[in-house]
Motif scaffolding. Structure first.
Motif, PDB file in Angstrom:
ATOM      1  N   PRO A  24       0.814  -1.223   0.000  1.00  0.00           N
ATOM      2  CA  PRO A  24       0.000   0.000   0.000  1.00  0.00           C
ATOM      3  C   PRO A  24       0.843   1.266   0.000  1.00  0.00           C
ATOM      4  CG  PRO A  24      -0.911  -1.615   1.531  1.00  0.00           C
ATOM      5  CD  PRO A  24       0.410  -2.166   1.068  1.00  0.00           C
ATOM      6  N   GLN A  25       1.989   1.253   0.655  1.00  0.00           N
ATOM      7  CA  GLN A  25       2.855   2.430   0.670  1.00  0.00           C
ATOM      8  C   GLN A  25       3.322   2.782  -0.731  1.00  0.00           C
ATOM      9  OE1 GLN A  25       6.750   1.951   2.351  1.00  0.00           O
ATOM     10  NE2 GLN A  25       6.993   4.129   2.813  1.00  0.00           N
ATOM     11  N   VAL A  26       3.713   1.771  -1.511  1.00  0.00           N
ATOM     12  CA  VAL A  26       4.158   2.011  -2.884  1.00  0.00           C
ATOM     13  C   VAL A  26       3.027   2.613  -3.709  1.00  0.00           C
ATOM     14  CG1 VAL A  26       4.879   0.885  -5.032  1.00  0.00           C
ATOM     15  CG2 VAL A  26       5.936   0.230  -2.860  1.00  0.00           C
ATOM     16  N   LYS A  27       1.844   2.067  -3.566  1.00  0.00           N
ATOM     17  CA  LYS A  27       0.695   2.580  -4.311  1.00  0.00           C
ATOM     18  C   LYS A  27       0.388   4.034  -3.924  1.00  0.00           C
ATOM     19  CE  LYS A  27      -1.418  -1.997  -4.781  1.00  0.00           C
ATOM     20  NZ  LYS A  27      -2.575  -2.856  -4.450  1.00  0.00           N
ATOM     21  N   GLU A  28       0.515   4.335  -2.655  1.00  0.00           N
ATOM     22  CA  GLU A  28       0.240   5.696  -2.184  1.00  0.00           C
ATOM     23  C   GLU A  28       1.245   6.681  -2.771  1.00  0.00           C
ATOM     24  OE1 GLU A  28       0.386   8.102   2.054  1.00  0.00           O
ATOM     25  OE2 GLU A  28      -0.298   6.019   2.053  1.00  0.00           O
ATOM     26  N   VAL A  29       2.511   6.290  -2.792  1.00  0.00           N
ATOM     27  CA  VAL A  29       3.546   7.165  -3.343  1.00  0.00           C
ATOM     28  C   VAL A  29       3.316   7.391  -4.837  1.00  0.00           C
ATOM     29  CG1 VAL A  29       6.003   7.307  -3.917  1.00  0.00           C
ATOM     30  CG2 VAL A  29       5.290   6.645  -1.607  1.00  0.00           C
TER      31      VAL A  29
END
Length: 236
Positions: A24-29
């Protein structure tokens, strides 16, 4: 004006695996970033679209950062950072900077005081090593070996000797359409007792990670033609 951050964004290793391997962190970035340096424009656009984040690609600026990028052009590529915009680096597969472009940009960012943020994601090299059963305390990655058969045989014997001497796992890869030739060279050149790990199509449903001696691989060869594969050898 505060400077932007340089994000190192992992890409998938196999198609249709984003739900399993992209955090999810990658998607948010990715959703929050408007400037990207990418190894391949088409691959990067397809990757971002596949995540279904609602990103309008027409509003995203992408420039090429690959093995042919001249060092003197790095400062220009990173200009958005100095103006306060975040920049993401996306490789064609896996993690930027690990057997992929990105190191030049990261090194330049450090000289300019830019915060570098590596994000967690799949790396074929490390996944293969984790699954090999070989030493994670001492290993070396050699990228691509020579194409010439005599030079390759010499390189393999040197890696084998170093592995035995230093107790070091030796990791390398090949262009997928030449994988079978490399496997033939491995089984023909290395000692029968040397261990070889073959890690193919990592993270995909037909993933294979298997470690056997060279003599056992001779008895049961595997077809690796056009399949992304990591090879690891270790002598004991």
């Amino acid at each position: 004006m505060p400077q932007g951050k340089l994000f190192l964004i992992p890409n998938v290793l196999a198609e249709n695996t984003a739900e399993e391997v992209i955090t999810p962190q990658v998607k948010e970035v990715i959703a929050d970033t408007k400037v990207f340096l990418v190894e391949n424009l088409r691959t990067a656009r397809r990757y971002i679209s596949s995540l279904k984040l609602g990103v309008n690609l027409e509003e995203v600026h992408m420039e090429i950062l690959d093995k042919n990028t001249a060092p003197e052009s790095i400062n220009r590529l990173l200009q958005p950072l100095f103006k306060g915009a975040d920049v993401g680096i996306i490789s064609e597969a896996g993690c930027p900077g690990i057997a992929d472009p990105g190191a030049l940009a990261v090194a330049h960012a450090h000289t300019r005081g830019i915060q570098v943020v590596p994000l967690s994601g799949p790396s074929s090299m490390f996944l293969a090593l984790m699954g090999s059963g070989f030493s994670g305390q001492s290993f070396a990655f050699h990228g691509y070996l020579p194409i010439d058969k005599k030079e390759r045989a010499t390189a393999l014997k040197k890696l084998e000797a170093e592995s035995l001497r230093e107790k070091r796992a030796q990791i390398f890869m090949e262009t997928p359409f030449r994988n079978n030739q490399l496997l033939e060279d491995l089984t023909r050149t290395l000692s029968p007792q040397t261990k070889l790990c073959i890690a193919k199509n990592l993270t995909a449903k037909d993933e294979l990670i298997q470690t056997k001696s060279i003599q056992d691989w001779k008895k049961s060869p595997v077809d690796l033609h056009k399949i992304p594969t990591v090879f690891i050898i270790q002598s004991f």
